[in-house]
Design a protein around this motif. Structure first.
Motif, PDB file in Angstrom:
ATOM      1  N   ASP A 134      12.674  19.148   9.165  1.00  0.00           N
ATOM      2  CA  ASP A 134      12.331  20.511   9.569  1.00  0.00           C
ATOM      3  C   ASP A 134      13.505  21.474   9.433  1.00  0.00           C
ATOM      4  OD1 ASP A 134      13.823  19.421  11.624  1.00  0.00           O
ATOM      5  OD2 ASP A 134      12.574  20.234  13.234  1.00  0.00           O
ATOM      6  N   ARG A 135      14.677  20.945   9.085  1.00  0.00           N
ATOM      7  CA  ARG A 135      15.845  21.801   8.872  1.00  0.00           C
ATOM      8  C   ARG A 135      15.908  22.335   7.444  1.00  0.00           C
ATOM      9  NH1 ARG A 135      20.830  18.281  11.447  1.00  0.00           N
ATOM     10  NH2 ARG A 135      19.947  17.934  13.534  1.00  0.00           N
ATOM     11  N   LEU A 136      14.957  21.967   6.613  1.00  0.00           N
ATOM     12  CA  LEU A 136      14.993  22.314   5.204  1.00  0.00           C
ATOM     13  C   LEU A 136      14.062  23.477   4.872  1.00  0.00           C
ATOM     14  CD1 LEU A 136      15.785  21.654   2.209  1.00  0.00           C
ATOM     15  CD2 LEU A 136      13.800  20.093   2.185  1.00  0.00           C
ATOM     16  N   THR A 137      14.588  24.459   4.148  1.00  0.00           N
ATOM     17  CA  THR A 137      13.770  25.520   3.566  1.00  0.00           C
ATOM     18  C   THR A 137      13.985  25.498   2.061  1.00  0.00           C
ATOM     19  OG1 THR A 137      14.060  26.932   5.525  1.00  0.00           O
ATOM     20  CG2 THR A 137      13.259  27.986   3.520  1.00  0.00           C
ATOM     21  N   VAL A 138      12.897  25.322   1.313  1.00  0.00           N
ATOM     22  CA  VAL A 138      12.977  25.270  -0.142  1.00  0.00           C
ATOM     23  C   VAL A 138      12.569  26.618  -0.723  1.00  0.00           C
ATOM     24  CG1 VAL A 138      12.177  24.132  -2.242  1.00  0.00           C
ATOM     25  CG2 VAL A 138      12.472  22.811  -0.136  1.00  0.00           C
ATOM     26  N   HIS A 139      13.378  27.130  -1.639  1.00  0.00           N
ATOM     27  CA  HIS A 139      13.103  28.403  -2.288  1.00  0.00           C
ATOM     28  C   HIS A 139      12.885  28.141  -3.776  1.00  0.00           C
ATOM     29  CE1 HIS A 139      14.739  30.566   1.277  1.00  0.00           C
ATOM     30  NE2 HIS A 139      15.523  29.503   1.331  1.00  0.00           N
ATOM     31  N   ARG A 140      11.711  28.426  -4.256  1.00  0.00           N
ATOM     32  CA  ARG A 140      11.436  28.324  -5.691  1.00  0.00           C
ATOM     33  C   ARG A 140      11.971  29.609  -6.317  1.00  0.00           C
ATOM     34  NH1 ARG A 140      10.912  29.134 -10.366  1.00  0.00           N
ATOM     35  NH2 ARG A 140       9.048  28.979 -11.654  1.00  0.00           N
ATOM     36  N   ALA A 141      13.191  29.558  -6.832  1.00  0.00           N
ATOM     37  CA  ALA A 141      13.853  30.780  -7.289  1.00  0.00           C
ATOM     38  C   ALA A 141      14.972  30.454  -8.259  1.00  0.00           C
ATOM     39  CB  ALA A 141      14.422  31.548  -6.089  1.00  0.00           C
ATOM     40  N   ASP A 142      15.400  31.481  -8.985  1.00  0.00           N
ATOM     41  CA  ASP A 142      16.546  31.412  -9.875  1.00  0.00           C
ATOM     42  C   ASP A 142      17.773  31.823  -9.069  1.00  0.00           C
ATOM     43  OD1 ASP A 142      18.519  31.771 -11.787  1.00  0.00           O
ATOM     44  OD2 ASP A 142      17.260  32.904 -13.166  1.00  0.00           O
ATOM     45  N   ALA A 143      18.742  30.937  -8.946  1.00  0.00           N
ATOM     46  CA  ALA A 143      19.931  31.233  -8.142  1.00  0.00           C
ATOM     47  C   ALA A 143      20.715  32.417  -8.662  1.00  0.00           C
ATOM     48  CB  ALA A 143      20.835  30.003  -8.082  1.00  0.00           C
ATOM     49  N   LEU A 144      20.560  32.740  -9.950  1.00  0.00           N
ATOM     50  CA  LEU A 144      21.262  33.889 -10.516  1.00  0.00           C
ATOM     51  C   LEU A 144      20.627  35.210 -10.108  1.00  0.00           C
ATOM     52  CD1 LEU A 144      22.021  32.586 -14.115  1.00  0.00           C
ATOM     53  CD2 LEU A 144      23.711  33.249 -12.389  1.00  0.00           C
ATOM     54  N   ARG A 145      19.455  35.137  -9.505  1.00  0.00           N
ATOM     55  CA  ARG A 145      18.763  36.360  -9.107  1.00  0.00           C
ATOM     56  C   ARG A 145      18.430  36.394  -7.615  1.00  0.00           C
ATOM     57  NH1 ARG A 145      17.404  35.213 -14.264  1.00  0.00           N
ATOM     58  NH2 ARG A 145      17.361  36.940 -15.750  1.00  0.00           N
ATOM     59  N   VAL A 146      18.746  35.354  -6.907  1.00  0.00           N
ATOM     60  CA  VAL A 146      18.401  35.290  -5.493  1.00  0.00           C
ATOM     61  C   VAL A 146      19.198  36.339  -4.714  1.00  0.00           C
ATOM     62  CG1 VAL A 146      20.148  33.593  -4.784  1.00  0.00           C
ATOM     63  CG2 VAL A 146      17.919  33.652  -3.639  1.00  0.00           C
ATOM     64  N   VAL A 159      25.132  26.523   8.004  1.00  0.00           N
ATOM     65  CA  VAL A 159      23.863  26.610   7.268  1.00  0.00           C
ATOM     66  C   VAL A 159      24.223  26.415   5.799  1.00  0.00           C
ATOM     67  CG1 VAL A 159      21.920  28.077   6.628  1.00  0.00           C
ATOM     68  CG2 VAL A 159      22.847  28.159   8.958  1.00  0.00           C
ATOM     69  N   ALA A 160      23.787  25.289   5.245  1.00  0.00           N
ATOM     70  CA  ALA A 160      24.174  24.945   3.879  1.00  0.00           C
ATOM     71  C   ALA A 160      23.221  25.560   2.869  1.00  0.00           C
ATOM     72  CB  ALA A 160      24.201  23.428   3.709  1.00  0.00           C
ATOM     73  N   LEU A 161      23.787  26.026   1.775  1.00  0.00           N
ATOM     74  CA  LEU A 161      23.007  26.507   0.640  1.00  0.00           C
ATOM     75  C   LEU A 161      23.239  25.547  -0.509  1.00  0.00           C
ATOM     76  CD1 LEU A 161      21.385  28.515  -1.081  1.00  0.00           C
ATOM     77  CD2 LEU A 161      23.488  29.848  -1.355  1.00  0.00           C
ATOM     78  N   PRO A 209      21.218  15.705   7.684  1.00  0.00           N
ATOM     79  CA  PRO A 209      21.648  15.219   9.003  1.00  0.00           C
ATOM     80  C   PRO A 209      22.906  15.889   9.530  1.00  0.00           C
ATOM     81  CG  PRO A 209      21.316  13.407   7.439  1.00  0.00           C
ATOM     82  CD  PRO A 209      21.379  14.672   6.648  1.00  0.00           C
ATOM     83  N   ILE A 210      23.631  16.609   8.652  1.00  0.00           N
ATOM     84  CA  ILE A 210      24.931  17.172   9.040  1.00  0.00           C
ATOM     85  C   ILE A 210      24.848  18.656   9.359  1.00  0.00           C
ATOM     86  CG2 ILE A 210      27.336  17.437   8.355  1.00  0.00           C
ATOM     87  CD1 ILE A 210      26.434  14.537   8.596  1.00  0.00           C
ATOM     88  N   ALA A 211      24.240  19.430   8.475  1.00  0.00           N
ATOM     89  CA  ALA A 211      24.173  20.885   8.650  1.00  0.00           C
ATOM     90  C   ALA A 211      23.076  21.272   9.635  1.00  0.00           C
ATOM     91  CB  ALA A 211      23.921  21.556   7.297  1.00  0.00           C
ATOM     92  N   GLY A 212      23.256  22.459  10.212  1.00  0.00           N
ATOM     93  CA  GLY A 212      22.226  22.952  11.114  1.00  0.00           C
ATOM     94  C   GLY A 212      20.945  23.307  10.397  1.00  0.00           C
ATOM     95  N   HIS A 213      21.070  23.740   9.142  1.00  0.00           N
ATOM     96  CA  HIS A 213      19.917  24.077   8.316  1.00  0.00           C
ATOM     97  C   HIS A 213      20.350  23.980   6.852  1.00  0.00           C
ATOM     98  CE1 HIS A 213      15.829  25.767   8.063  1.00  0.00           C
ATOM     99  NE2 HIS A 213      16.245  26.318   6.932  1.00  0.00           N
TER     100      HIS A 213
END
Length: 289
Positions: free
Chosen positions: A98-110, A50-52, A67-71
Motif C-alpha cells: 500500500d506504500r506504492l503508487t504507480v504512474h504510467r508516464a514518461d519521466a522526461l515529461r512528469v 519518499v522514494a521516486l 520495506p524501507i521508504a515511507g512511500h
C-alpha cells in the motif's frame, strides 16, 4: 528485506506478461537480489523518505524500496509493466504494497503535481541508459523536494556525472548536475546481474542536493553558457562563447568581468565560474533555448 526477485522469478514474470526487454526503452532488468540490497543500502533511505523510482520494469528494485521508504512513486512508461507492478508488489511485498503508487508516464515529461502525494525526497533508480542524464536533470529541475538520490547508469555516464574540472570526461552533464547537487561515485555494477546482459559495466552515482551556486542568475542562462562552452570544447572560451555573447569581444568582456581568463577552456571551470559568466553577460546576450 525479503521477497526479492531472482532470475527464475524475473523470467517467469516476463513470460506471464509476454514481455521482452526492448533496446528502444533501454530495458535491462536486474535479477540479482544482492545488487538490489546493495543499491537500497547505498541510497541511505529512512522511513521518512519518499522514494521516486524511474523505470521500475518488473519490480526488482521496487520490492527492495518498499520495506524501507515511507512511500514509493514508480514512474513507468511501458503500459504492460506499469499495469503489472501493483500485483507484483502485492504478491512479493504484501505488507508494504500500500506504500506504492504507480504512474504510467514518461519521466522526461512528469511534473511535480503528478508526484505530490506525498512529494518525493529521494531518487533511487536503475535508469534506462538511453535517457539517464536527461531524466536526472529534468527531475532535479521540476522536483524541489528531492534531497538526495542514488542512480544506476552506464559506467561511462557515471564517470561523467561525478567528474570535476580538469578531468578528461568533465563536461555538460558534470556541470549541470553540480548546479543541483554534490555527486560521488558509489561503485561499479557488473553486467551479469542484468537480463539481458548489457555489453558495458554500470556505475552507481550518489548525490546530495544543495542550493544553486547563485540565486541572482536564472539556471537557464547558466546552462546556455555551459552548452556553448562545451559545444566547441577545444576552443578558448573567448571563441567558444562568441555566438552566445554576440561576438568574441563581448564574450571576452563577460569572462573578464567574471574573473575568468578568456583564454581558458570550459573543461577547467567550476559551476560557480559558469554562473559568474552568466551573471556578467552583456545586455542582449541570448538566453537558453
Amino acid at each position: 528485506m525479503t521477497g526479492l526477485l531472482g532470475p527464475a522469478e524475473i523470467r517467469e514474470l516476463a513470460a506471464r506478461l509476454g514481455v521482452a526487454p526492448t533496446k528502444k526503452l533501454g530495458q535491462n532488468f536486474v535479477h540479482d537480489p544482492n545488487t538490489v540490497r546493495r543499491i537500497v543500502t547505498a541510497a541511505g533511505l529512512t522511513p521518512d523518505d519518499v522514494a521516486l523510482e524511474v523505470g521500475p520494469g518488473l519490480g526488482s528494485l521496487t520490492l527492495g524500496l518498499l520495506p524501507i521508504a515511507g512511500h514509493v512513486h514508480a514512474v513507468e512508461i511501458d503500459p504492460v509493466l506499469a499495469g503489472a507492478l501493483p500485483e507484483t508488489a502485492a504478491r512479493y511485498a504484501s505488507a508494504d504494497a500500500d506504500r506504492l503508487t504507480v504512474h504510467r508516464a514518461d519521466a522526461l515529461r512528469v511534473a511535480a503535481a503528478e508526484l505530490a502525494d506525498p512529494p518525493p525526497t529521494a531518487l533511487v533508480a536503475n535508469l534506462p541508459y538511453n535517457v539517464a542524464v536527461p531524466v536526472v536533470l529534468h527531475l532535479l529541475a521540476v522536483l524541489p523536494t528531492l534531497r538526495h538520490g542514488l542512480v544506476m547508469v552506464q559506467k561511462e555516464v557515471a564517470d561523467r556525472l561525478v567528474a570535476g574540472p580538469g578531468s578528461k570526461v568533465y563536461g555538460i552533464p558534470s556541470v549541470k548536475l553540480a548546479w543541483y547537487a554534490q555527486a560521488r561515485g558509489a561503485g561499479r555494477v557488473p553486467p551479469n546481474v542484468f537480463w539481458p546482459v548489457p555489453n558495458v559495466d554500470s556505475g552507481l552515482v550518489a548525490f546530495t542536493c544543495h542550493e544553486p551556486p547563485r540565486s541572482d542568475v536564472p539556471r537557464e542562462r547558466v546552462f546556455a553558457v555551459v552548452d556553448a562552452a562545451f559545444a566547441q570544447r577545444r576552443k578558448t572560451l573567448r571563441a567558444a562563447l562568441a555566438g552566445w555573447a554576440g561576438s568574441a569581444d563581448r564574450a571576452a568582456a563577460a569572462l573578464t568581468a567574471a574573473g575568468v581568463d578568456p583564454g581558458a577552456r570550459g573543461e577547467s571551470l567550476t559551476v560557480e565560474q559558469f554562473a559568474a559568466i552568466a551573471a556578467s553577460a552583456p545586455a542582449g546576450t541570448p538566453a537558453a533555448k
